[in-house]
Design a protein around this motif. Structure first.
Motif, PDB file in Angstrom:
ATOM      1  N   VAL A 384       3.852  17.703 -19.548  1.00  0.00           N
ATOM      2  CA  VAL A 384       2.607  18.127 -18.893  1.00  0.00           C
ATOM      3  C   VAL A 384       1.410  17.480 -19.585  1.00  0.00           C
ATOM      4  CG1 VAL A 384       1.082  20.087 -18.465  1.00  0.00           C
ATOM      5  CG2 VAL A 384       3.531  20.290 -18.009  1.00  0.00           C
ATOM      6  N   ILE A 385       1.387  17.499 -20.917  1.00  0.00           N
ATOM      7  CA  ILE A 385       0.269  16.911 -21.667  1.00  0.00           C
ATOM      8  C   ILE A 385       0.118  15.425 -21.339  1.00  0.00           C
ATOM      9  CG2 ILE A 385      -0.527  16.295 -23.984  1.00  0.00           C
ATOM     10  CD1 ILE A 385       0.732  18.964 -24.940  1.00  0.00           C
ATOM     11  N   ASP A 386       1.248  14.696 -21.302  1.00  0.00           N
ATOM     12  CA  ASP A 386       1.209  13.254 -21.047  1.00  0.00           C
ATOM     13  C   ASP A 386       0.794  12.922 -19.626  1.00  0.00           C
ATOM     14  OD1 ASP A 386       1.925  12.774 -23.624  1.00  0.00           O
ATOM     15  OD2 ASP A 386       4.021  12.295 -23.206  1.00  0.00           O
ATOM     16  N   PHE A 403      -9.238  19.096 -18.344  1.00  0.00           N
ATOM     17  CA  PHE A 403      -7.896  19.675 -18.505  1.00  0.00           C
ATOM     18  C   PHE A 403      -7.242  19.217 -19.807  1.00  0.00           C
ATOM     19  CE2 PHE A 403      -8.564  19.804 -13.873  1.00  0.00           C
ATOM     20  CZ  PHE A 403      -8.380  21.158 -13.675  1.00  0.00           C
ATOM     21  N   VAL A 404      -7.504  17.966 -20.197  1.00  0.00           N
ATOM     22  CA  VAL A 404      -6.987  17.482 -21.478  1.00  0.00           C
ATOM     23  C   VAL A 404      -7.553  18.325 -22.626  1.00  0.00           C
ATOM     24  CG1 VAL A 404      -6.963  15.533 -23.087  1.00  0.00           C
ATOM     25  CG2 VAL A 404      -6.612  15.136 -20.643  1.00  0.00           C
ATOM     26  N   GLY A 462      -1.834  27.082 -14.934  1.00  0.00           N
ATOM     27  CA  GLY A 462      -0.700  26.339 -15.488  1.00  0.00           C
ATOM     28  C   GLY A 462      -1.035  25.718 -16.828  1.00  0.00           C
ATOM     29  N   THR A 463      -2.254  25.171 -16.947  1.00  0.00           N
ATOM     30  CA  THR A 463      -2.696  24.587 -18.222  1.00  0.00           C
ATOM     31  C   THR A 463      -2.758  25.650 -19.314  1.00  0.00           C
ATOM     32  OG1 THR A 463      -3.992  22.929 -17.031  1.00  0.00           O
ATOM     33  CG2 THR A 463      -4.547  23.292 -19.339  1.00  0.00           C
ATOM     34  N   LEU A 464      -3.265  26.825 -18.972  1.00  0.00           N
ATOM     35  CA  LEU A 464      -3.346  27.939 -19.923  1.00  0.00           C
ATOM     36  C   LEU A 464      -1.961  28.337 -20.425  1.00  0.00           C
ATOM     37  CD1 LEU A 464      -4.517  30.544 -21.267  1.00  0.00           C
ATOM     38  CD2 LEU A 464      -4.395  31.614 -19.013  1.00  0.00           C
TER      39      LEU A 464
END
Length: 593
Positions: A384-386, A403-404, A462-464
């Protein structure tokens, strides 16, 4: 005059050798050890400058993850070189690797083939392993009774590095997007060189104080304040078009917050009412009201955490050999009294809780269960991070930097929270630490599901969830590994476990996510251009470098697969919990009585 200078010199010497100064310096170093989390901001610059497609960017991402995780050399150098030497090697690698990438992207040197770019990204990011290993090894030895909080805070600052550098980049306000790569090359190297002589073991086990609990509370408060501040600043910068002066002011306040923890070692060393560390270590235990109250002496503070510590291999106390042997005997006698029910005939090699070498640990099922659980949980989070830039673009978001930075902050809070709550689990309930990892993986499974659905606002949720769950892994796993396999070879064990990151990234990002993304992008290109018999293949071939996918479908299948595999990771973690219950009962059960 001379009489006044002498106490000041002694206090300054106490300040330089204070374990809290080492911890604070390690926090600053770790804030530079998370540059890999900026790949989501760097990759679009490389993609546009060098005309790469998504598969090529994914390969660079795998090289970055390998560099961030292959730390065997760092572990070995930390044992053979002084800590500052290992940090210097890491700083040079970071500068050379990312510096060369910046020269290529800006056209100052010739473009290299993809495999050479992968090597540069690997070398640059591999510098992080030296920062991580040096900071963790030094601080875990200086704070042997507080492994969970120490590891969580240090790994948390590594996760926060992306948000800090993004804010500095916003202050620089450079028109050239490649400036962020220059910052990654130069900034961390300067910080490491400035602090490399401070971070080292300083006999911190002899500096146990009654104020330690308050000091950790202050550090936690600063961490939460820092995360809340960065989140607020990012939201304001995303919603409102701020002028450069305001952005600069925000960045200055950020630096002030980062500098706040230095107050602790200053007060401990220069306050007239505080005993010097050497004086503290000579006091009987009854006069110390440390965080873990016990009738044991200072030496047993070190050994009481390890089940039946193998005496001849204890290597934590920087005292004379005779003192070591006395401490070993005390620990052995205490274990004999407390663990009569689990004493068995000694087999060849150590048992869980003793000091393992890496080769001895590799034949243990617990290590491999933790490794594969980490591979599935952490690997899916790293994917997800990439791919966060492409994921947000596919859902119609223009500003991918928000978001990053957000996932960097949630990652930070996940590490802080993972260290804190896993410590509560083991200290208050004597329950296995991997139980906290299972909870983190459930949270991640829900986060991947939100990504798959692509609902309005799902990107934020989702990011959280994914950031919190991913971050918690890296506070829980190092502490659990030190408990089950000892501290003597902690650097090598830690760097082996970090291999789960690139392995997971290779499977999820390099094979699954990029292939599905390009397949969906190709299908959309077919639909958009219509049926052009005979010409369609040529058209698509010409577009290959710029294919883009739009909509939730781009990462739907990938996210559902990763959500399912996180559930498998939960099962693996629960197996470790079941297998290690007796170990944790004997490690921490006695501290509750």
């Amino acid at each position: 005059m001379f009489g006044k200078m002498l106490p000041f010199k002694e206090k300054f010497r106490a300040f330089i050798n204070n374990r809290w100064l080492v911890f604070v310096a390690a926090m600053w170093i770790q804030s530079c050890a998370g540059i890999g989390y900026l790949f989501g901001s760097i990759s679009p610059v490389i993609k546009s400058s060098l005309n790469y497609n998504q598969r090529q960017i994914a390969r660079l991402g795998v090289a970055k993850d390998l560099g961030d995780s292959v730390g065997f050399l760092a572990g070995s150098l930390c044992e053979s070189l002084p800590i500052w030497g290992a940090l210097l090697v890491g700083a040079l690698q970071n500068f050379i690797g990312y510096g060369w990438v910046w020269l290529i992207v800006t056209g100052r040197v010739p473009i290299l083939p993809l495999w050479a770019m992968c090597i540069l990204i690997f070398v640059g990011t591999n510098g992080e392993t030296y920062f991580n290993t040096a900071a963790l090894v030094s601080c875990v030895q200086n704070f042997p009774k507080s492994r969970g909080p120490v590891v969580g805070i240090l790994k948390g600052f590594a996760g926060l590095g992306g948000a800090i550098l993004t804010q500095i980049y916003a202050m620089v306000n450079a028109p050239d997007q490649a400036t962020i790569i220059f910052m990654v090359a130069v900034g961390p190297s300067m910080v490491i060189i400035a602090l490399m002589f401070i971070v080292r073991p300083v006999g911190g086990h002899r500096q146990v104080r009654s104020s330690d609990g308050s000091s950790f509370t202050f550090i936690y408060s600063v961490c939460i304040l820092l995360a809340a501040y960065l989140m607020g600043v990012m939201l304001v910068e995303d919603i409102v078009d701020l002028n450069h002066t305001v952005v600069t002011l925000f960045t200055v306040i950020l630096f002030i917050l980062l500098l706040l923890p230095i107050v602790i070692p200053i007060l401990l060393s220069f306050s007239s009412g505080v005993r010097a560390p050497a004086e503290e270590s000579l006091l009987p235990e009854s006069q110390k009201d440390g965080p873990s109250k016990s009738g044991q002496d200072v030496n047993e503070v070190i050994f009481s955490e390890v089940e039946d510590e193998k005496p001849r291999e204890v290597d934590l106390l920087p005292a004379s050999e005779r003192q070591k042997r006395i401490a070993q005997l005390q620990a052995k006698l205490f274990q004999a009294a407390a663990e009569g029910a689990v004493r068995v005939k000694r087999r060849k090699g150590p048992r869980r809780g003793e000091d393992f070498t890496l080769m001895q640990a590799l034949i243990k099922a617990d290590l491999w269960l933790i490794f594969f659980s980490l591979l599935l949980g952490s690997g899916s989070g790293l994917t997800v991070i990439d791919n966060l830039g492409q994921m947000s673009q596919s859902l119609g978001y223009d500003n991918t930097h928000i978001f990053v930075s957000m996932i960097s902050i949630w990652n930070f809070l996940g590490r802080i929270g993972g260290g804190y709550f896993s410590e509560v689990i083991v200290r208050d309930y004597a329950y296995p630490r991997p139980a906290a990892m299972a909870v983190a993986q459930v949270i991640m499974a829900i986060g991947h599901f939100f990504f798959a659905m692509g609902w309005p606002g799902a990107m934020y949720i989702g990011t959280l969830l994914t950031g919190l769950g991913y971050g918690a892994h890296w506070a829980i796993v190092p502490a659990a590994a030190s408990e089950l396999f000892g501290l003597k070879n902690f650097g090598a064990l830690y760097n082996f476990l970090t291999l789960a990151n690139p392995a997971g990234s290779l499977i999820f990002s390099g094979l699954i996510a990029s292939s599905i993304y390009d397949h969906e992008a190709e299908k959309q290109a077919h639909r958009n251009l219509g049926n052009l018999p005979g010409k369609m293949p040529d058209v698509l071939l010409g577009m290959d470098e710029s294919l883009k996918c739009e909509g939730a479908i781009c990462f739907f299948l990938t996210s559902m697969i990763m959500s399912g595999l996180c559930i498998v990771a939960v099962l693996l973690s629960l197996i470790v919990v079941y297998r290690t219950k007796i170990v944790y009962k004997n490690l921490y059960g006695k501290s509750r009585t």
